[in-house]
Design an enzyme around this catalytic site. Structure first.
Site, PDB file in Angstrom:
ATOM      1  N   GLU A 269      -8.882  13.696  -1.476  1.00  0.00           N
ATOM      2  CA  GLU A 269      -9.321  13.499  -2.866  1.00  0.00           C
ATOM      3  C   GLU A 269     -10.085  12.203  -3.109  1.00  0.00           C
ATOM      4  OE1 GLU A 269      -6.361  14.654  -1.988  1.00  0.00           O
ATOM      5  OE2 GLU A 269      -5.760  16.304  -3.298  1.00  0.00           O
TER       6      GLU A 269
ATOM      7  N   ALA B 222      -7.552  22.411  -4.094  1.00  0.00           N
ATOM      8  CA  ALA B 222      -7.848  22.911  -5.433  1.00  0.00           C
ATOM      9  C   ALA B 222      -9.321  23.301  -5.433  1.00  0.00           C
ATOM     10  CB  ALA B 222      -7.562  21.825  -6.460  1.00  0.00           C
TER      11      ALA B 222
ATOM     12  N   GLY C 204      -4.907  20.112  -2.599  1.00  0.00           N
ATOM     13  CA  GLY C 204      -3.899  20.956  -3.230  1.00  0.00           C
ATOM     14  C   GLY C 204      -3.184  21.872  -2.249  1.00  0.00           C
TER      15      GLY C 204
HETATM   16  N1  DAK Z   1     -12.834  24.608  -3.382  1.00  0.00           N
HETATM   17  C1  DAK Z   1     -13.781  25.557  -3.549  1.00  0.00           C
HETATM   18  N2  DAK Z   1     -14.402  26.194  -2.524  1.00  0.00           N
HETATM   19  C2  DAK Z   1     -14.043  25.854  -1.290  1.00  0.00           C
HETATM   20  C3  DAK Z   1     -13.066  24.862  -1.034  1.00  0.00           C
HETATM   21  C4  DAK Z   1     -12.445  24.224  -2.159  1.00  0.00           C
HETATM   22  N3  DAK Z   1     -11.479  23.325  -2.031  1.00  0.00           N
HETATM   23  N4  DAK Z   1     -12.944  24.735   0.310  1.00  0.00           N
HETATM   24  C5  DAK Z   1     -13.809  25.616   0.858  1.00  0.00           C
HETATM   25  N5  DAK Z   1     -14.474  26.296  -0.088  1.00  0.00           N
HETATM   26  C6  DAK Z   1     -15.497  27.315   0.080  1.00  0.00           C
HETATM   27  C7  DAK Z   1     -16.808  26.695   0.555  1.00  0.00           C
HETATM   28  O1  DAK Z   1     -17.527  26.180  -0.529  1.00  0.00           O
HETATM   29  C8  DAK Z   1     -17.480  27.901   1.190  1.00  0.00           C
HETATM   30  O2  DAK Z   1     -18.009  28.714   0.162  1.00  0.00           O
HETATM   31  P1  DAK Z   1     -19.484  29.360   0.331  1.00  0.00           P
HETATM   32  O3  DAK Z   1     -20.404  28.227   0.567  1.00  0.00           O
HETATM   33  O4  DAK Z   1     -19.372  30.256   1.532  1.00  0.00           O
HETATM   34  O5  DAK Z   1     -19.695  30.094  -0.949  1.00  0.00           O
HETATM   35  C9  DAK Z   1     -16.311  28.673   1.803  1.00  0.00           C
HETATM   36  O6  DAK Z   1     -15.134  28.188   1.131  1.00  0.00           O
HETATM   37  C10 DAK Z   1     -16.163  28.388   3.284  1.00  0.00           C
HETATM   38  O7  DAK Z   1     -16.105  26.968   3.446  1.00  0.00           O
HETATM   39  P2  DAK Z   1     -17.051  26.199   4.499  1.00  0.00           P
HETATM   40  O8  DAK Z   1     -18.339  26.920   4.707  1.00  0.00           O
HETATM   41  O9  DAK Z   1     -17.122  24.782   4.046  1.00  0.00           O
HETATM   42  O10 DAK Z   1     -16.192  26.329   5.814  1.00  0.00           O
HETATM   43  P3  DAK Z   1     -16.134  25.301   7.040  1.00  0.00           P
HETATM   44  O11 DAK Z   1     -15.357  25.971   8.096  1.00  0.00           O
HETATM   45  O12 DAK Z   1     -17.493  24.795   7.390  1.00  0.00           O
HETATM   46  O13 DAK Z   1     -15.287  24.067   6.505  1.00  0.00           O
HETATM   47  C11 DAK Z   1     -13.451  22.996   5.334  1.00  0.00           C
HETATM   48  C12 DAK Z   1     -13.940  24.235   6.166  1.00  0.00           C
HETATM   49  C13 DAK Z   1     -12.023  23.294   4.833  1.00  0.00           C
HETATM   50  C14 DAK Z   1     -13.404  21.757   6.243  1.00  0.00           C
HETATM   51  C15 DAK Z   1     -14.433  22.752   4.176  1.00  0.00           C
HETATM   52  O14 DAK Z   1     -14.578  23.999   3.469  1.00  0.00           O
HETATM   53  C16 DAK Z   1     -13.945  21.721   3.209  1.00  0.00           C
HETATM   54  O15 DAK Z   1     -14.047  20.506   3.494  1.00  0.00           O
HETATM   55  N6  DAK Z   1     -13.449  22.155   2.034  1.00  0.00           N
HETATM   56  C17 DAK Z   1     -13.039  21.260   1.001  1.00  0.00           C
HETATM   57  C18 DAK Z   1     -11.709  20.641   1.357  1.00  0.00           C
HETATM   58  C19 DAK Z   1     -11.251  19.669   0.298  1.00  0.00           C
HETATM   59  O16 DAK Z   1     -11.888  18.657   0.040  1.00  0.00           O
HETATM   60  N7  DAK Z   1     -10.118  19.992  -0.306  1.00  0.00           N
HETATM   61  C20 DAK Z   1      -9.534  19.185  -1.313  1.00  0.00           C
HETATM   62  C21 DAK Z   1     -10.020  19.640  -2.646  1.00  0.00           C
HETATM   63  S1  DAK Z   1      -9.594  18.458  -3.888  1.00  0.00           S
HETATM   64  C22 DAK Z   1      -5.928  16.850  -9.995  1.00  0.00           C
HETATM   65  C23 DAK Z   1      -5.585  18.150  -9.758  1.00  0.00           C
HETATM   66  C24 DAK Z   1      -5.757  18.675  -8.506  1.00  0.00           C
HETATM   67  C25 DAK Z   1      -6.299  17.934  -7.502  1.00  0.00           C
HETATM   68  C26 DAK Z   1      -6.655  16.630  -7.759  1.00  0.00           C
HETATM   69  C27 DAK Z   1      -6.472  16.081  -8.990  1.00  0.00           C
HETATM   70  N8  DAK Z   1      -5.746  16.267 -11.269  1.00  0.00           N
HETATM   71  C28 DAK Z   1      -5.783  17.087 -12.434  1.00  0.00           C
HETATM   72  C29 DAK Z   1      -5.621  14.821 -11.380  1.00  0.00           C
HETATM   73  C30 DAK Z   1      -6.534  18.508  -6.211  1.00  0.00           C
HETATM   74  C31 DAK Z   1      -7.653  18.172  -5.547  1.00  0.00           C
HETATM   75  C32 DAK Z   1      -8.069  18.879  -4.351  1.00  0.00           C
HETATM   76  O17 DAK Z   1      -7.379  19.697  -3.779  1.00  0.00           O
END
Ligand code: DAK
Length: 259
Positions: free
Chosen positions: A132, A64, A109
């Site tokens: 998360e 997300a 997500g």
């Molecule tokens: N959201 C927004 N931007 C994201 C993103 C994300 N999830 N993942 C990557 N990006 C963006 C980065 O910020 C970066 O943007 P710029 O800095 O270039 O502007 C661009 O994508 C490229 O990412 P990286 O530079 O970080 O690329 P790397 O190859 O170095 O790393 C990575 C790739 C996938 C390991 C890293 O980007 C990463 O760790 N991303 C976050 C992964 C993550 O934590 N995903 C889970 C998100 S939390 C709920 C509803 C929904 C949810 C929970 C609760 N409720 C209402 C209760 C869901 C939660 C989630 O999904």
């Protein structure tokens, strides 16, 4: 649709989440596009299977959108969760089979989106996880529920509590995906699988999807009754008559007509 590319190949639809600047992360617009995608696919009676993948070579969906979520109030967080859950549930219960072709990061997500699909296959570069708890939240798009059902509660708890990602080979070992392919072979494999499914009688494939999905929520006695009803529902259809006649006449069946 701003963030989803949709292509139709015969009886198959291929949809790619396309938000390259954020590794296809799910913001509100992408969630709305997913709703439009489902509307579009459901309105086309020719389509017999949907493949969902991510644009680019790095990510299926990196989660997300953390930027959008970072400023949400409690009420907005709940509304965002509901928006995602509603569309994921629509995907899970749409009549035709949905195949997730996971071509890279499927985190948070993104992992949850793949789990709302009927079948998951992935490239050898895929990475799955529910990060998360490391961000101070719980999975919000059904992750705690679908992961536990797919890989069992012990493995789901380990992945969610630790926020540790797993690579494609481990995802295969724990049963989160059905098969792993070299990156260039993933989409051909997904299309081949979708075409194989599309050749079978749609009325039967749809009934089987309902039997498995809905039956898992029931007791065995109730599930067997559901199966009997869905089994009975296939009879007297053109496709059932043609399929069985072809067998008895020792010939190949005509293409099924979805009737
Ligand atoms: N959201 C927004 N931007 C994201 C993103 C994300 N999830 N993942 C990557 N990006 C963006 C980065 O910020 C970066 O943007 P710029 O800095 O270039 O502007 C661009 O994508 C490229 O990412 P990286 O530079 O970080 O690329 P790397 O190859 O170095 O790393 C990575 C790739 C996938 C390991 C890293 O980007 C990463 O760790 N991303 C976050 C992964 C993550 O934590 N995903 C889970 C998100 S939390 C709920 C509803 C929904 C949810 C929970 C609760 N409720 C209402 C209760 C869901 C939660 C989630 O999904």
């Amino acid at each position: 649709m701003t963030h989803i590319l949709l292509e139709k190949k015969g009886q198959i639809a291929i949809a790619a989440i396309n938000r390259p600047k954020a590794l296809n992360a799910l913001n509100s617009e992408v969630l709305e596009d997913l709703n439009t995608l489902i509307d579009t696919v459901e309105a086309d009676p020719e389509i017999r299977a949907l493949i969902l993948t991510g644009s680019g070579e790095k990510a299926f969906v990196a989660g997300a959108d953390i930027g959008e979520m970072s400023t949400l109030t409690k009420a907005e967080g709940e509304a965002f969760g509901k928006k995602g859950n509603d569309v994921f549930r629509r995907l899970e219960t749409m009549p035709i089979p949905v195949i997730a072709a996971v071509n890279g990061y499927a985190l948070g997500g993104g992992c949850e989106l793949s789990m709302a699909c009927d079948i998951r296959i992935c490239s050898d570069s895929a990475v799955f996880g529910q990060p998360e708890t490391g961000l101070g939240i719980t999975p919000g798009f059904g992750g705690t529920q679908r992961l536990a059902r797919l890989v069992g509660p012990g493995m789901a708890k380990q992945m969610i509590f630790s926020a540790r990602n797993i690579k494609a080979d481990e995802a295969l070992r724990v049963g989160l995906v059905n098969a792993v392919y070299p990156a260039e072979e993933l989409m051909p494999a997904a299309e081949k699988l979708a075409e194989t499914i599309a050749k079978n009688a749609p009325i039967a494939v749809r009934a089987c999807k309902r039997a498995i999905n809905e039956g898992l929520e029931l007791s065995m006695d109730e599930a067997i009754v559901l199966e009997e009803k869905l089994f009975g529902g296939c009879f007297e259809s053109e496709d059932q008559k043609e399929g069985m006649c072809a067998f008895l006449e020792k010939r190949k069946h005509e293409p099924y007509q979805n009737r």
